[in-house]
Write a protein that holds these residues in place. Structure first.
Motif, PDB file in Angstrom:
ATOM      1  N   LEU A 149       0.835  -1.191   0.000  1.00 42.27           N
ATOM      2  CA  LEU A 149       0.000   0.000   0.000  1.00 42.27           C
ATOM      3  C   LEU A 149       0.875   1.246   0.000  1.00 42.27           C
ATOM      4  CD1 LEU A 149      -2.551  -1.082   2.759  1.00 42.27           C
ATOM      5  CD2 LEU A 149      -2.669  -1.515   0.303  1.00 42.27           C
ATOM      6  N   SER A 150       0.996   1.884  -1.158  1.00 33.51           N
ATOM      7  CA  SER A 150       1.726   3.142  -1.213  1.00 33.51           C
ATOM      8  C   SER A 150       0.799   4.279  -0.804  1.00 33.51           C
ATOM      9  CB  SER A 150       2.277   3.384  -2.621  1.00 33.51           C
ATOM     10  OG  SER A 150       1.226   3.510  -3.550  1.00 33.51           O
ATOM     11  N   GLU A 151       1.396   5.413  -0.461  1.00 35.83           N
ATOM     12  CA  GLU A 151       0.640   6.583   0.005  1.00 35.83           C
ATOM     13  C   GLU A 151      -0.272   6.231   1.177  1.00 35.83           C
ATOM     14  OE1 GLU A 151      -0.331   9.459  -3.459  1.00 35.83           O
ATOM     15  OE2 GLU A 151      -0.614   7.431  -4.271  1.00 35.83           O
ATOM     16  N   THR A 152       0.183   5.300   2.001  1.00 38.64           N
ATOM     17  CA  THR A 152      -0.596   4.843   3.148  1.00 38.64           C
ATOM     18  C   THR A 152       0.338   4.679   4.338  1.00 38.64           C
ATOM     19  OG1 THR A 152      -2.046   3.603   1.647  1.00 38.64           O
ATOM     20  CG2 THR A 152      -2.204   3.094   3.998  1.00 38.64           C
ATOM     21  N   GLU A 153      -0.022   5.277   5.465  1.00 36.26           N
ATOM     22  CA  GLU A 153       0.844   5.257   6.639  1.00 36.26           C
ATOM     23  C   GLU A 153       0.154   4.560   7.801  1.00 36.26           C
ATOM     24  OE1 GLU A 153       3.513   8.447   9.253  1.00 36.26           O
ATOM     25  OE2 GLU A 153       1.878   9.148   7.966  1.00 36.26           O
ATOM     26  N   VAL A 154       0.927   3.868   8.615  1.00 38.75           N
ATOM     27  CA  VAL A 154       0.410   3.356   9.880  1.00 38.75           C
ATOM     28  C   VAL A 154       0.349   4.534  10.851  1.00 38.75           C
ATOM     29  CG1 VAL A 154       0.859   1.848  11.852  1.00 38.75           C
ATOM     30  CG2 VAL A 154       1.320   1.031   9.531  1.00 38.75           C
ATOM     31  N   VAL A 155      -0.848   4.851  11.339  1.00 39.80           N
ATOM     32  CA  VAL A 155      -1.000   6.009  12.219  1.00 39.80           C
ATOM     33  C   VAL A 155      -1.193   5.609  13.673  1.00 39.80           C
ATOM     34  CG1 VAL A 155      -1.861   7.508  10.389  1.00 39.80           C
ATOM     35  CG2 VAL A 155      -3.486   6.172  11.740  1.00 39.80           C
ATOM     36  N   ASP A 156      -1.575   4.353  13.929  1.00 41.76           N
ATOM     37  CA  ASP A 156      -1.714   3.916  15.317  1.00 41.76           C
ATOM     38  C   ASP A 156      -1.713   2.398  15.385  1.00 41.76           C
ATOM     39  OD1 ASP A 156      -1.839   4.252  18.039  1.00 41.76           O
ATOM     40  OD2 ASP A 156      -3.629   5.514  17.989  1.00 41.76           O
ATOM     41  N   VAL A 157      -1.317   1.888  16.539  1.00 42.14           N
ATOM     42  CA  VAL A 157      -1.294   0.446  16.785  1.00 42.14           C
ATOM     43  C   VAL A 157      -1.848   0.212  18.176  1.00 42.14           C
ATOM     44  CG1 VAL A 157       0.137  -1.619  17.034  1.00 42.14           C
ATOM     45  CG2 VAL A 157       0.759   0.125  15.338  1.00 42.14           C
ATOM     46  N   PHE A 158      -2.824  -0.683  18.273  1.00 42.97           N
ATOM     47  CA  PHE A 158      -3.388  -1.085  19.558  1.00 42.97           C
ATOM     48  C   PHE A 158      -3.010  -2.541  19.774  1.00 42.97           C
ATOM     49  CE2 PHE A 158      -6.019   2.359  17.965  1.00 42.97           C
ATOM     50  CZ  PHE A 158      -6.100   3.196  19.066  1.00 42.97           C
ATOM     51  N   SER A 159      -2.130  -2.779  20.747  1.00 45.06           N
ATOM     52  CA  SER A 159      -1.595  -4.119  20.967  1.00 45.06           C
ATOM     53  C   SER A 159      -2.260  -4.780  22.165  1.00 45.06           C
ATOM     54  CB  SER A 159      -0.083  -4.052  21.213  1.00 45.06           C
ATOM     55  OG  SER A 159       0.575  -3.504  20.098  1.00 45.06           O
ATOM     56  N   GLN A 160      -2.535  -6.062  22.004  1.00 50.33           N
ATOM     57  CA  GLN A 160      -3.065  -6.877  23.088  1.00 50.33           C
ATOM     58  C   GLN A 160      -2.284  -8.180  23.147  1.00 50.33           C
ATOM     59  OE1 GLN A 160      -7.191  -7.222  21.881  1.00 50.33           O
ATOM     60  NE2 GLN A 160      -7.787  -5.466  23.135  1.00 50.33           N
TER      61      GLN A 160
END
Length: 412
Positions: A149-160
């Motif tokens: 996925l270009s032009e796409t950023e990871v903006v948050d991660v919720f880890s469990q």
């Protein structure tokens, strides 16, 4: 000048669907694409996201002709994921390392290290970054279990404990077992995971560029040590019929900025003098790129469901071709652990093992490179003599010489 070819992997995902995968890779630089290919070849479902549009070309005759030195252990890993086979025809062997201590103007100490002393193979190979990126993107495109996925950023991660939910910049949510941060020294993933870094600054900057020269390099990488830092010429493929080298020049920050602003003729005169005219007049054939010299190490290389890789985990001064090679060492360990933890990918046990294995090696290498860089920065006559004496001891005593070469390569 050749056109840059824009390569974009087809995005097969429905933007309104719920996405589930095994691994999310944040960042599509060389390290991120290597991770995507390596885990994709294991049969895992991988999503690789990057905020930029990848621009590359298989042609080396482009404006950006920077290169990466890939050492022998890294080449073995690239072979294992079927990447090296398409790169070797574009690569230049690094058969010898020549170190010149020229801190005292009245004398120079020259020592050669030849790979044939410890191996039938060269120390490594120098590869054009555009070629490397192109070949990796081609392999990503061929993997049906990978979504790029270009032009796409990871903006948050919720880890469990059981997994992680990744929020993308286009609003999509991705359920995954493991998030790999390959998003550089200013890593968003590291920030989200609340992992601090320990940073040392040296007041230096690096200028990187490529040159041609009339005297052949004969597949020797040459490091010249005087005040402020090393001036390194790394052999690369001929450019328009002339011998060519990639150059990494470390200087005090203000001097590097002044060099960057010089006219091309002035700059060529300066780098020819700095190279001791070993290869004749140097001619600039690429843009000059500048960045600060730092040593930045994350305090942990993993958090819950998150692993940091490459510059997200460690940034060292550009000495000894350690950068990408340490990143590949990270990836090699992570891939091996994924095989061992196939039933609990991304678990606390897997990621604790990853941190423990890699932090030990990185601390040793960062300490050694930090010490060497501080020694090379000084204009103290006594330290010049210590550098020269140390170089003589390392080179002239064969067991020590062979041990240092193996350490530099990451062998044993």
């Amino acid at each position: 000048m050749c056109h840059r070819e824009e390569i974009r992997t087809q995005q097969r995902m429905d933007k309104h669907s719920k996405i589930t995968c095994d691994i999310v890779v944040a960042g599509a630089g060389i390290a991120g694409l290597l991770a995507t290919v390596a885990f994709g070849r294991l049969g895992l479902r991988v999503v690789c996201a990057d905020p930029n549009i990848p621009m590359t070309t298989p042609d080396t005759n482009v404006a950006d002709i920077r290169t990466t030195a890939i050492l022998q252990p890294s080449i073995e890993f690239l072979k294992s994921i079927n990447v090296w086979q398409s790169l070797v025809s574009h690569a230049t062997p690094l058969q010898r390392l020549r170190i010149i201590e020229a801190g005292q103007k009245s004398s120079q100490l020259v020592r050669d290290f030849d790979a044939s002393e410890i191996s039938d193979a060269a120390f490594g190979w120098n590869v054009s970054n555009p070629v490397l990126l192109h070949e990796l993107l081609v392999r990503v495109q061929k993997l049906d279990n990978v979504d790029f996925l270009s032009e796409t950023e990871v903006v948050d991660v919720f880890s469990q404990h059981s997994g992680a939910k990744v929020i993308l910049s286009d609003g999509r949510h991705v359920g995954t077992k493991l998030v790999i941060g390959c998003d550089g020294r200013d890593s968003k993933i590291r920030e989200i995971a609340r992992i601090p870094t320990i940073t040392r600054r040296y007041g230096q900057k690096v200028l990187a560029f490529s040159v041609t020269h009339p005297i052949p390099h004969e597949n020797s990488s040459t490091e010249i040590y005087v005040d402020e830092g090393p001036f390194t010429l790394v052999p690369q493929a001929d450019f328009e019929g002339c011998p060519s080298s990639a150059v990494v020049w470390m200087q005090k920050g203000r001097n590097a900025i002044a060099s960057l602003s010089q006219s091309v003729p002035e700059f060529e005169d300066a780098i020819t003098e700095r190279s001791l005219s070993l290869f004749g007049p140097l001619k600039l054939i690429s843009p000059r790129v500048i960045w600060p010299v730092t040593c930045q190490i994350a305090t942990r290389f993993a958090a819950q469901r998150v692993a940091l890789l490459a510059e997200a985990a460690h940034v060292l001064p550009p000495i000894g071709a350690q950068g990408l090679n340490m990143s590949i060492a990270d990836l090699r360990v992570l891939v091996d652990l994924a095989g061992q933890h196939s039933q609990d990918l991304g678990s606390l046990a897997m990621l604790n093992s990853y941190h423990r294995i890699r932090i030990h090696d990185i601390r040793i290498r960062s300490t050694a490179i930090d010490l060497l860089n501080r020694l090379t920065m000084s204009n103290n006559t006594l330290l010049h003599r210590i550098r020269a004496t140390g170089l003589s001891v390392v080179h002239d005593w064969a067991p020590v010489r062979h041990g240092i070469m193996r350490f530099g390569l990451g062998i044993g």
